[in-house]
Motif scaffolding. Structure first.
Motif, PDB file in Angstrom:
ATOM      1  N   ASP A 128       0.842  -1.198   0.000  1.00 57.43           N
ATOM      2  CA  ASP A 128       0.000   0.000   0.000  1.00 57.43           C
ATOM      3  C   ASP A 128       0.873   1.242   0.000  1.00 57.43           C
ATOM      4  OD1 ASP A 128       0.938   0.314   2.600  1.00 57.43           O
ATOM      5  OD2 ASP A 128      -0.951  -0.280   3.548  1.00 57.43           O
ATOM      6  N   GLU A 129       0.269   2.404   0.185  1.00 61.56           N
ATOM      7  CA  GLU A 129       0.994   3.672   0.093  1.00 61.56           C
ATOM      8  C   GLU A 129       2.037   3.847   1.187  1.00 61.56           C
ATOM      9  OE1 GLU A 129      -2.975   4.289  -1.946  1.00 61.56           O
ATOM     10  OE2 GLU A 129      -2.258   3.308  -0.118  1.00 61.56           O
ATOM     11  N   LYS A 130       1.942   3.063   2.256  1.00 57.31           N
ATOM     12  CA  LYS A 130       2.887   3.178   3.365  1.00 57.31           C
ATOM     13  C   LYS A 130       4.158   2.355   3.146  1.00 57.31           C
ATOM     14  CE  LYS A 130      -0.787   3.966   6.772  1.00 57.31           C
ATOM     15  NZ  LYS A 130      -1.423   3.451   8.004  1.00 57.31           N
ATOM     16  N   PHE A 131       4.178   1.565   2.098  1.00 55.17           N
ATOM     17  CA  PHE A 131       5.348   0.726   1.824  1.00 55.17           C
ATOM     18  C   PHE A 131       6.576   1.609   1.589  1.00 55.17           C
ATOM     19  CE2 PHE A 131       8.193  -1.721  -0.902  1.00 55.17           C
ATOM     20  CZ  PHE A 131       8.215  -2.951  -0.277  1.00 55.17           C
ATOM     21  N   LYS A 132       7.670   1.272   2.236  1.00 56.26           N
ATOM     22  CA  LYS A 132       8.899   2.056   2.125  1.00 56.26           C
ATOM     23  C   LYS A 132       9.809   1.474   1.043  1.00 56.26           C
ATOM     24  CE  LYS A 132       7.834   4.819   5.518  1.00 56.26           C
ATOM     25  NZ  LYS A 132       7.466   6.224   5.236  1.00 56.26           N
ATOM     26  N   TRP A 133      10.200   2.334   0.136  1.00 58.48           N
ATOM     27  CA  TRP A 133      11.096   1.929  -0.948  1.00 58.48           C
ATOM     28  C   TRP A 133      12.395   1.370  -0.372  1.00 58.48           C
ATOM     29  CZ3 TRP A 133      11.216   1.906  -6.357  1.00 58.48           C
ATOM     30  CH2 TRP A 133      12.486   1.776  -6.945  1.00 58.48           C
ATOM     31  N   THR A 134      12.826   0.236  -0.891  1.00 55.85           N
ATOM     32  CA  THR A 134      14.108  -0.336  -0.505  1.00 55.85           C
ATOM     33  C   THR A 134      14.839  -0.778  -1.767  1.00 55.85           C
ATOM     34  OG1 THR A 134      13.110  -2.543  -0.237  1.00 55.85           O
ATOM     35  CG2 THR A 134      13.294  -1.165   1.730  1.00 55.85           C
ATOM     36  N   LYS A 296      -7.295   0.239  -1.058  1.00 55.32           N
ATOM     37  CA  LYS A 296      -8.212   0.553   0.040  1.00 55.32           C
ATOM     38  C   LYS A 296      -8.255   2.045   0.351  1.00 55.32           C
ATOM     39  CE  LYS A 296      -8.175  -3.865   2.545  1.00 55.32           C
ATOM     40  NZ  LYS A 296      -7.797  -4.554   3.810  1.00 55.32           N
ATOM     41  N   LYS A 297      -7.127   2.711   0.270  1.00 56.46           N
ATOM     42  CA  LYS A 297      -7.086   4.129   0.636  1.00 56.46           C
ATOM     43  C   LYS A 297      -7.939   4.961  -0.304  1.00 56.46           C
ATOM     44  CE  LYS A 297      -3.955   8.065   1.340  1.00 56.46           C
ATOM     45  NZ  LYS A 297      -2.548   8.540   1.334  1.00 56.46           N
ATOM     46  N   VAL A 298      -7.760   4.778  -1.608  1.00 54.02           N
ATOM     47  CA  VAL A 298      -8.519   5.602  -2.551  1.00 54.02           C
ATOM     48  C   VAL A 298     -10.004   5.239  -2.520  1.00 54.02           C
ATOM     49  CG1 VAL A 298      -8.273   4.153  -4.628  1.00 54.02           C
ATOM     50  CG2 VAL A 298      -8.395   6.645  -4.850  1.00 54.02           C
ATOM     51  N   LYS A 299     -10.334   3.981  -2.292  1.00 51.00           N
ATOM     52  CA  LYS A 299     -11.741   3.582  -2.209  1.00 51.00           C
ATOM     53  C   LYS A 299     -12.400   4.159  -0.955  1.00 51.00           C
ATOM     54  CE  LYS A 299     -13.050  -0.594  -3.326  1.00 51.00           C
ATOM     55  NZ  LYS A 299     -13.108  -2.080  -3.386  1.00 51.00           N
ATOM     56  N   ALA A 300     -11.672   4.147   0.155  1.00 54.40           N
ATOM     57  CA  ALA A 300     -12.220   4.658   1.410  1.00 54.40           C
ATOM     58  C   ALA A 300     -12.462   6.156   1.338  1.00 54.40           C
ATOM     59  CB  ALA A 300     -11.285   4.324   2.563  1.00 54.40           C
ATOM     60  N   GLU A 301     -11.583   6.887   0.653  1.00 58.04           N
ATOM     61  CA  GLU A 301     -11.679   8.351   0.643  1.00 58.04           C
ATOM     62  C   GLU A 301     -12.517   8.896  -0.499  1.00 58.04           C
ATOM     63  OE1 GLU A 301      -8.008  10.393   1.297  1.00 58.04           O
ATOM     64  OE2 GLU A 301      -7.261   8.872   2.698  1.00 58.04           O
ATOM     65  N   THR A 302     -12.877   8.047  -1.462  1.00 59.20           N
ATOM     66  CA  THR A 302     -13.697   8.522  -2.583  1.00 59.20           C
ATOM     67  C   THR A 302     -14.987   7.727  -2.757  1.00 59.20           C
ATOM     68  OG1 THR A 302     -12.650   7.063  -4.234  1.00 59.20           O
ATOM     69  CG2 THR A 302     -11.604   9.209  -3.828  1.00 59.20           C
TER      70      THR A 302
END
Length: 317
Positions: A128-134, A296-302
């Motif tokens: 998701d959007e919280k995933f940190k680039w490695t 989930k984030k975009v669905k929850a907020e829109t």
């Protein structure tokens, strides 16, 4: 309101122009040899400006009088030889645009990135959007360039810009659009026999454009959003596509040893200049992974409901 769209002549850029046309006057950046066919088909009034992402002065001139910039321009390539071009277009081009916006005083930027810029890990199947680039051998040169481009955008936010980043997965348009994002249809149209063992994340271009407008209207500044309708196995993806197109679907899982041979053949063919098959060791590894980019984030907020894969393929014909 005056809205400037970079990459407006591309698939996503043209649909964004149509979607945002109700909110203001659309301005488009193009080069002298750019084809405007996709935008022309939409019959929109476009104020054209000639500028180049590699020329900050021309960008500053194009930005005069603009209220909102939507940055979709970029290079998509998985050919190892294009690493310098990817950096030049996606990273330096975005840096030049951000600097030009700051210089001219343009306050708002919607940056079209990619789920590739979020990164991936074989140990984490749901991202998701919280995933940190490695750093990872799974990160293609394209993914690295889109990640670094995002860093330029976030740097712009620190210097006063309002930014919104969208990360679409594979964008599905019409077959007739003939863009890199619609090349995936060729695999079924040519009735190939094998399918990769992994999964594919997808979104209809109409959904991606509409969601971008909704997020803008909701003033979601300082946020990033994965734009993806879902993920399915390549086997299911190609079966649904073949059914819609009236073609025979790939029916055999691609064995690892055959995939290795395909990687060698693709590299040798590129060396001879007879093929542009986007297959190398990294893309081969990716085709075997089952990774889901979470919406989930975009669905929850829109509250948005995505078009089904079958509906997208029927429209794409």
């Amino acid at each position: 309101m005056n809205i400037l769209i970079t990459g407006i002549t591309g698939l996503f850029g043209s649909f964004l122009a149509a979607e945002f046309s109700s909110l203001g006057k659309i301005h488009g950046i193009k080069r002298p040899n750019s084809s405007t066919r996709l935008v022309d088909e939409l019959d929109l009034p476009i104020q054209w400006k000639e500028a180049d992402l590699n020329d900050q002065q021309s960008l500053e001139e194009a930005l005069e009088g603009i209220d909102l910039v939507i940055h979709t321009a970029g290079l998509v390539s998985f050919n190892p030889k294009d690493s310098d071009a990817l950096y030049q277009t996606n990273v330096r081009g975005t840096r030049n645009l951000v600097n030009a916006m700051i210089q001219v005083g343009i306050p708002k930027l919607i940056h079209v990135s990619s789920v590739a810029a979020i990164g991936r890990s074989p140990e984490i199947p749901r991202v998701d959007e919280k995933f940190k680039w490695t750093d990872s051998p799974l990160n293609t040169e394209y993914a690295c360039s889109k990640y670094e481009a995002e860093l330029e955008v976030w740097r712009g936010e620190q210097e006063g810009l309002q930014v919104l980043i969208v990360n679409p997965s594979i964008i599905l348009g019409k077959i007739s659009h003939q863009r890199s994002s619609t090349a995936i249809y060729d695999y079924v149209l040519e009735q190939k026999s094998y399918y990769p063992k992994g999964s594919v994340n997808y979104i209809d271009v109409r959904d991606a454009a509409k969601l971008s407008r909704i997020l803008y209207e909701k003033q979601k500044w300082g946020q990033r959003y994965i734009l993806s309708a879902g993920s399915v196995s390549y086997q299911s993806f190609f079966e649904k596509m073949a059914h819609a197109f009236g073609k025979k679907a790939p029916s055999k899982a691609l064995p690892d040893n055959l995939l290795s041979l395909a990687v060698w053949y693709a590299g040798f063919s590129r060396f001879l200049g007879i093929s542009k098959i986007p297959l190398n060791k990294k893309t081969a590894m990716l085709s075997r992974l089952e990774i889901h980019y979470d919406n989930k984030k975009v669905k929850a907020e829109t509250g948005y409901s995505f078009k089904s894969l079958a509906e997208s393929f029927q429209w794409a014909k």
